[in-house]
Write a protein that holds these residues in place. Structure first.
Motif, mmCIF file in Angstrom:
data_model
loop_
_atom_site.group_PDB
_atom_site.id
_atom_site.type_symbol
_atom_site.label_atom_id
_atom_site.label_comp_id
_atom_site.label_asym_id
_atom_site.label_seq_id
_atom_site.Cartn_x
_atom_site.Cartn_y
_atom_site.Cartn_z
ATOM 1 N N TYR A 168 0.821 -1.200 0.000
ATOM 2 C CA TYR A 168 0.000 0.000 0.000
ATOM 3 C C TYR A 168 0.865 1.265 0.000
ATOM 4 O O TYR A 168 0.568 2.266 -0.650
ATOM 5 N N GLU A 210 -0.774 5.545 -3.183
ATOM 6 C CA GLU A 210 -2.082 6.024 -2.734
ATOM 7 C C GLU A 210 -1.898 7.284 -1.886
ATOM 8 O O GLU A 210 -0.912 7.447 -1.164
ATOM 9 N N ILE A 268 -6.056 3.413 4.957
ATOM 10 C CA ILE A 268 -6.403 2.134 4.335
ATOM 11 C C ILE A 268 -5.692 0.977 5.041
ATOM 12 O O ILE A 268 -6.287 -0.060 5.332
#
Length: 329
Positions: A26, A31, A37
């Motif tokens: 991630y 992102e 998240i």
């Protein structure tokens, strides 16, 4: 619980490694809100993982608890272990092992019973030629006949020891408790061994009142007394006119019988081992007739009859064997 946690440590390690790898992916994905998240994903995964561990422990806690107490598991192989596949597999394994163990025990029990039957028949068969030789010797009066008679007595006592040893494992079906006169049982044992007393020049000294009674089995009791009297005579110096004293009395709630000889005694390092099977000790090795089984059988029979037996001795001061029985009201 500890065993379960130890067993799950590799899974916990892989889970933490997986969370680290997912978080890294991630983070490297570019992102704009990777932290939130990652936090949500980790929280959800952790909750699911904890629920899995709880469910798993609930399914297998009987198995882990049993494995932490292996002695209890062996003693109770049919205890419930749960319905999980692993629990059922362990249960099946235990049942199969128990079935095989029962089969082996059955084979050993059958083999032992057959051996006992064979020994009993063999002993009774050997008694027949001994009785014939005994009858033949009654018509012969010389020193040779006397020596043969002594050897016959030894053979007869040896056969009795073999017979009682083989019957020991089936003791529960081979005894009868009754009210016995202690003096009569002792005199009967002395009468059976009178030739040994005469040959060794040892005098029996009985100090037992007629009203003293005990509850026991006459046959096994006579066998025990014979073992003790034989030792007392064999380990005494016949050249000094020694005695074997038998004294009975009531002490509190017990009836006590003391058999005291004036023999060679037992050394301090041997006295705690004389009841062990086949142990003859330093003095016993000087007498080639010693088998080391007499006192062992006396102890085993005493334990089964419920009486107490003790031994006290010092070198060159003789040996005292003490029997005691609980008084019946």
């Amino acid at each position: 619980m500890k065993l379960f946690l130890k067993d799950q440590l590799p899974l916990v390690g892989f889970y933490l490694l997986q969370m680290l790898l997912v978080s890294s992916v991630y983070w490297l994905s570019g992102e704009t809100r990777p932290f939130r998240i990652v936090l949500y994903g980790t929280l959800i995964s952790t909750v699911i993982f904890i629920v899995y561990l709880i469910v798993r422990y609930t399914q297998l806690h009987h198995v882990y608890r049993a494995l932490q107490e292996p002695k209890q598991l062996i003693m109770e192989p049919f205890q419930p272990l749960g319905n999980a596949p692993v629990a059922q597999a362990v249960k099946g394994l235990l049942h199969e092992q128990e079935r095989k163990r029962q089969q082996e025990m059955g084979k050993l029990r059958t083999r032992n019973e057959q051996q006992v039957v064979f020994m009993n028949r063999w002993v009774h068969q050997m008694k027949t030629p001994l009785s014939i030789i005994q009858l033949t010797l009654e018509d012969v009066e010389d020193q040779t006949a006397s020596s043969i008679q002594d050897e016959l007595d030894k053979m007869r006592k040896g056969l009795e020891m073999v017979l009682h040893s083989s019957r020991l494992e089936q003791f529960e079906g081979d005894f009868r408790v009754e009210r016995l006169s202690l003096g009569e049982v002792i005199r009967g044992s002395i009468a059976e061994n009178r030739r040994l007393f005469i040959r060794k020049g040892i005098t029996p000294d009985i100090r037992i009142e007629e009203e003293l009674h005990i509850y026991s089995d006459a046959k096994w009791l006579r066998f025990m007394f014979t073992q003790i009297l034989t030792n007392a005579v064999n380990y005494s110096d016949s050249r000094s006119g020694k005695k074997v004293m038998m004294t009975a009395y009531v002490q509190g709630e017990r009836t006590v019988l003391d058999i005291q000889d004036e023999g060679i005694g037992i050394s301090a390092e041997d006295i705690h081992r004389v009841f062990n099977p086949y142990y003859t000790g330093e003095r016993g090795r000087q007498y080639h007739e010693s088998t080391g089984m007499g006192l062992y059988l006396v102890r085993e029979i005493s334990a089964r009859l419920g009486n107490r037996v003790e031994l006290f001795s010092k070198l060159d001061e003789g040996t005292l064997v003490r029997f005691s029985w609980t008084n019946q009201k």
